[in-house]
Scaffold this active site. Structure first.
Site, PDB file in Angstrom:
ATOM      1  N   LYS A 111       4.103  15.690   2.998  1.00 55.63           N
ATOM      2  CA  LYS A 111       5.436  15.083   2.824  1.00 55.63           C
ATOM      3  C   LYS A 111       5.250  13.905   1.862  1.00 55.63           C
ATOM      4  O   LYS A 111       4.848  12.811   2.260  1.00 55.63           O
ATOM      5  CB  LYS A 111       5.941  14.607   4.191  1.00 55.63           C
ATOM      6  CG  LYS A 111       7.431  14.559   4.380  1.00 55.63           C
ATOM      7  CD  LYS A 111       8.183  13.675   3.451  1.00 55.63           C
ATOM      8  CE  LYS A 111       8.090  12.200   3.759  1.00 55.63           C
ATOM      9  NZ  LYS A 111       8.646  11.368   2.636  1.00 55.63           N
ATOM     10  N   GLU A 167       2.960  -8.861   2.751  1.00 55.05           N
ATOM     11  CA  GLU A 167       2.501  -8.145   1.571  1.00 55.05           C
ATOM     12  C   GLU A 167       3.554  -8.339   0.472  1.00 55.05           C
ATOM     13  O   GLU A 167       4.722  -7.996   0.677  1.00 55.05           O
ATOM     14  CB  GLU A 167       2.408  -6.670   1.970  1.00 55.05           C
ATOM     15  CG  GLU A 167       1.485  -5.865   1.157  1.00 55.05           C
ATOM     16  CD  GLU A 167       1.374  -4.432   1.698  1.00 55.05           C
ATOM     17  OE1 GLU A 167       2.258  -3.967   2.447  1.00 55.05           O
ATOM     18  OE2 GLU A 167       0.382  -3.776   1.339  1.00 55.05           O
ATOM     19  N   CYS A 214      -1.826  -1.509  -2.044  1.00 53.56           N
ATOM     20  CA  CYS A 214      -2.249  -2.042  -0.741  1.00 53.56           C
ATOM     21  C   CYS A 214      -3.466  -2.938  -0.894  1.00 53.56           C
ATOM     22  O   CYS A 214      -3.695  -3.810  -0.072  1.00 53.56           O
ATOM     23  CB  CYS A 214      -2.555  -0.899   0.211  1.00 53.56           C
ATOM     24  SG  CYS A 214      -3.744   0.253  -0.482  1.00 53.56           S
ATOM     25  N   GLU A 259      -3.809   4.666   6.907  1.00 49.02           N
ATOM     26  CA  GLU A 259      -4.120   3.778   5.775  1.00 49.02           C
ATOM     27  C   GLU A 259      -2.873   2.937   5.547  1.00 49.02           C
ATOM     28  O   GLU A 259      -1.900   3.404   4.938  1.00 49.02           O
ATOM     29  CB  GLU A 259      -4.440   4.603   4.521  1.00 49.02           C
ATOM     30  CG  GLU A 259      -5.674   5.480   4.656  1.00 49.02           C
ATOM     31  CD  GLU A 259      -6.980   4.697   4.580  1.00 49.02           C
ATOM     32  OE1 GLU A 259      -6.949   3.484   4.294  1.00 49.02           O
ATOM     33  OE2 GLU A 259      -8.027   5.299   4.831  1.00 49.02           O
TER      34      GLU A 259
HETATM   35  P1  NAP Z   1       6.537   3.638   3.923  1.00 47.58           P
HETATM   36  O1  NAP Z   1       7.938   3.202   3.845  1.00 47.58           O
HETATM   37  O2  NAP Z   1       5.809   3.426   5.190  1.00 47.58           O
HETATM   38  O3  NAP Z   1       6.540   5.185   3.525  1.00 47.58           O
HETATM   39  C1  NAP Z   1       5.371   5.936   3.371  1.00 47.58           C
HETATM   40  C2  NAP Z   1       5.689   7.401   3.598  1.00 47.58           C
HETATM   41  O4  NAP Z   1       6.137   7.589   4.934  1.00 47.58           O
HETATM   42  C3  NAP Z   1       6.797   7.956   2.706  1.00 47.58           C
HETATM   43  O5  NAP Z   1       6.512   9.292   2.400  1.00 47.58           O
HETATM   44  C4  NAP Z   1       8.005   7.850   3.612  1.00 47.58           C
HETATM   45  O6  NAP Z   1       9.045   8.731   3.283  1.00 47.58           O
HETATM   46  C5  NAP Z   1       7.390   8.240   4.943  1.00 47.58           C
HETATM   47  N1  NAP Z   1       8.147   7.777   6.089  1.00 47.58           N
HETATM   48  C6  NAP Z   1       8.908   6.650   6.192  1.00 47.58           C
HETATM   49  N2  NAP Z   1       9.429   6.563   7.427  1.00 47.58           N
HETATM   50  C7  NAP Z   1       8.979   7.647   8.114  1.00 47.58           C
HETATM   51  C8  NAP Z   1       9.183   8.128   9.454  1.00 47.58           C
HETATM   52  N3  NAP Z   1       9.921   7.458  10.329  1.00 47.58           N
HETATM   53  N4  NAP Z   1       8.576   9.277   9.810  1.00 47.58           N
HETATM   54  C9  NAP Z   1       7.820   9.967   8.941  1.00 47.58           C
HETATM   55  N5  NAP Z   1       7.602   9.573   7.662  1.00 47.58           N
HETATM   56  C10 NAP Z   1       8.161   8.412   7.265  1.00 47.58           C
HETATM   57  O7  NAP Z   1       5.637   2.947   2.804  1.00 47.58           O
HETATM   58  P2  NAP Z   1       5.924   2.832   1.244  1.00 47.58           P
HETATM   59  O8  NAP Z   1       6.898   1.749   1.027  1.00 47.58           O
HETATM   60  O9  NAP Z   1       6.192   4.174   0.665  1.00 47.58           O
HETATM   61  O10 NAP Z   1       4.470   2.411   0.732  1.00 47.58           O
HETATM   62  C11 NAP Z   1       4.049   1.106   0.657  1.00 47.58           C
HETATM   63  C12 NAP Z   1       3.139   0.777   1.819  1.00 47.58           C
HETATM   64  O11 NAP Z   1       2.022   1.656   1.819  1.00 47.58           O
HETATM   65  C13 NAP Z   1       2.560  -0.614   1.698  1.00 47.58           C
HETATM   66  O12 NAP Z   1       2.574  -1.252   2.943  1.00 47.58           O
HETATM   67  C14 NAP Z   1       1.124  -0.347   1.253  1.00 47.58           C
HETATM   68  O13 NAP Z   1       0.214  -1.368   1.577  1.00 47.58           O
HETATM   69  C15 NAP Z   1       0.821   0.919   1.961  1.00 47.58           C
HETATM   70  N6  NAP Z   1      -0.301   1.607   1.319  1.00 47.58           N
HETATM   71  C16 NAP Z   1      -1.503   1.631   1.974  1.00 47.58           C
HETATM   72  C17 NAP Z   1      -2.589   2.235   1.391  1.00 47.58           C
HETATM   73  C18 NAP Z   1      -3.918   2.266   2.085  1.00 47.58           C
HETATM   74  O14 NAP Z   1      -4.754   3.069   1.699  1.00 47.58           O
HETATM   75  N7  NAP Z   1      -4.169   1.440   3.098  1.00 47.58           N
HETATM   76  C19 NAP Z   1      -2.454   2.844   0.140  1.00 47.58           C
HETATM   77  C20 NAP Z   1      -1.228   2.804  -0.503  1.00 47.58           C
HETATM   78  C21 NAP Z   1      -0.148   2.187   0.123  1.00 47.58           C
HETATM   79  P3  NAP Z   1      10.284   8.211   2.363  1.00 47.58           P
HETATM   80  O15 NAP Z   1       9.731   8.095   1.012  1.00 47.58           O
HETATM   81  O16 NAP Z   1      11.293   9.260   2.497  1.00 47.58           O
HETATM   82  O17 NAP Z   1      10.723   6.899   2.941  1.00 47.58           O
END
Ligand code: NAP
Length: 487
Positions: A184, A391, A294, A260
């Site tokens: 997804k 962040e 991140c 992650e």
């Molecule tokens: P996000 O809002 O948590 O979304 C990540 C993914 O999860 C997207 O595909 C999103 O879909 C999906 N999602 C959101 N709500 C969900 C739910 N209730 N159930 C199932 N799936 C759900 O994060 P983001 O804004 O895309 O990414 C930024 C974050 O990722 C930051 O906090 C960053 O630090 C973190 N990150 C961490 C790493 C690591 O390796 N530690 C690497 C990269 C990024 P939608 O797009 O449809 O909302």
């Protein structure tokens, strides 16, 4: 950039759902727009999947699982290796596609294609090294055999900031281990993943091993998969609050879980550091991916004797970076992903300035089209500034001072996150003391970049658990079976 070439690259992307080796529309036929964040305009539409589509994708993954697990490891490795090659052959197109949907400058998108493909090469080599153990029972009676087997069908959820690499970091080890999967991708950047699915099919990946469901309703669509006992694992890259929610859902059938999550990386510069290197690497640690990473340096803790010079030199470098659409020549800073993210960055800067911070460069949005924000350096940060705790996910560098080593370590560890820290010092003993004391999963020692497919990427505390890449990456997709042997 040539608009005709942009159109050609976008038109080549299959925009349906990829289920059981076939491209198809979603159950309702609905679609949604994918936007270019440098203009705010739609570049194409893709299928808006439903819960029924997700279940169909899991059906396909389950149907393929047994046969896929039984394929020769070398064959699985060869598919990854061919995909690595095809991605590199088409790197220019993939990079342009990524820049259009995500905004990062073309050179960085090109870098991500290389980085993302390298996970597939790495895991093509790991596929043939899955092993077990044979040992003698300490009592001498009987033998102990342990073997590794694929965990089974996986759900892989990826974010928008690295549209390819966050996918290949999961797909590579899952394929190598013999798992099938439903992916997804983030709704803002589905195109790179759809293109990758097409390339993997061309590389010989059998139908049903990789299924991709794009949707605007992430929670509704993935919910039924967590309720389905056939799913055996979830690997998630994204924000900590969503990670926590998915952990709860994963408890229903006790899934294997890899998380992650978010970071809040401290960047420590000691008085004995090579200041040229500390400033140069700070540009990478802060500005890679427009700060939307991140592992982006979130807060700079600099010894008081060098803090002013460090901040001024960093401001000079960031202030001279070219901001613009990622496709334009020489652009180093693209737009933020959307208006919400830009507003959040602006709010964090306003909060810090309201609490006494001084703006050395930037501090404002750029232009009235797209979601651009100027590279920003702030000094004189007060302890209660919100950007020390949250962040930032944007091109903003707050510089704070410290007086001694203990104070630096305490400040660095004062966060619920623990993904990565950066340490700049030329004193060997200090570097090892500080590295040991930091509560993080990774450290950049005199380096502003840690990401490497050959290394174990991952965090501690609320940055999650599990490792992607390196020798441990494949373990996330393998279960251990122990056999008590009576001879
Ligand atoms: P996000 O809002 O948590 O979304 C990540 C993914 O999860 C997207 O595909 C999103 O879909 C999906 N999602 C959101 N709500 C969900 C739910 N209730 N159930 C199932 N799936 C759900 O994060 P983001 O804004 O895309 O990414 C930024 C974050 O990722 C930051 O906090 C960053 O630090 C973190 N990150 C961490 C790493 C690591 O390796 N530690 C690497 C990269 C990024 P939608 O797009 O449809 O909302």
């Amino acid at each position: 950039m040539d608009a005709a070439r942009e159109k050609k690259v976008v038109d080549a992307v299959p925009t349906g759902l990829f289920i059981g080796g076939k491209w198809r529309a979603g159950a309702t036929g609905a679609t949604f727009n994918v936007e270019d964040p440098s203009t705010g305009e739609a570049i194409c539409t893709v299928a808006d999947g439903t819960p029924a589509d997700a279940t169909a994708a899991l059906d396909a993954a389950c149907a393929a699982q047994a046969e896929w697990a039984a394929t020769a490891p070398r064959d699985r490795g060869e598919i990854l290796r061919r995909t690595f090659q095809l991605m590199n052959d088409r790197a220019d197109d993939l990079a342009l596609l990524m820049t259009l949907e995500m905004g990062k400058p073309l050179a960085e998108a090109r870098g991500e294609v290389t980085y993302g493909a390298e996970f597939l090469r790495w895991f093509s080599e790991e596929a043939v090294r899955i092993d077990g153990r044979w040992s003698t029972n300490p009592s001498g009676a009987g033998r102990l055999l342990t073997m590794k087997q694929p965990v089974g069908p996986c759900l892989l959820i990826t974010p928008w900031n690295f549209p390819i690499a966050m996918g290949t970091r999961k797909i590579g080890p899952a394929v190598a281990a013999g798992c099938t999967m439903v992916v997804k991708p983030a709704q803002q950047t589905p195109l790179s993943m759809l293109m990758l699915a097409e390339i993997m099919t061309e590389a010989g990946l059998p139908a049903g091993v990789l299924n991709v469901v794009t949707t605007t309703k992430a929670s509704d669509v993935t919910g039924p998969l967590f309720d389905d006992a056939r799913l055996r694992k979830v690997s998630f890259t994204g924000s900590t609050p969503i990670g926590k929610k998915l952990m709860e859902q994963a408890s229903k059938h006790l899934l294997r879980v890899s998380m992650e999550l978010g970071g809040n990386a401290p960047y420590l510069v000691f008085a004995d550091a090579d200041l040229d290197a500390a400033v140069d690497q700070a540009v990478i640690a802060k500005m890679r991916n427009i700060g939307e990473s991140c592992v982006a340096a979130n807060r700079f803790h600099v010894h008081e004797s060098v803090a002013d010079e460090f901040a001024e030199r960093l401001a000079q470098k960031l202030g001279s970076m070219k901001v613009g659409r990622g496709t334009e020549p020489g652009v180093e800073v693209g737009p933020l992903i959307d208006a919400t993210q830009r507003a959040k960055v602006a709010e964090l800067v306003e909060d810090a300035v309201g609490k006494g911070a001084k703006v050395l460069t930037g501090g404002e949005q750029v232009g009235d089209r797209g979601y651009f924000y100027a590279p920003t350096v702030l000094s004189g940060i007060s302890d209660d500034a919100t950007l020390l705790r949250e962040e930032i996910f944007g091109p903003v560098a707050p510089v704070k001072t410290f007086a001694g080593e203990e104070e630096a370590i305490t400040a660095a560890n004062d966060s619920e996150f623990g993904l990565v820290a950066y340490v700049f010092t030329s004193d060997v003993k200090r570097s090892l003391r500080v590295v040991e004391a930091l509560e993080v999963g990774m450290v950049g020692l005199n380096r502003g970049l840690v990401s490497n497919p050959a290394a174990e990427f991952g965090g501690v505390k609320e940055s999650g658990f599990g490792r992607e890449g390196g020798r441990e990456g494949i373990d996330e997709y393998l279960s251990t079976k122990y056999v008590a042997v009576d001879l």
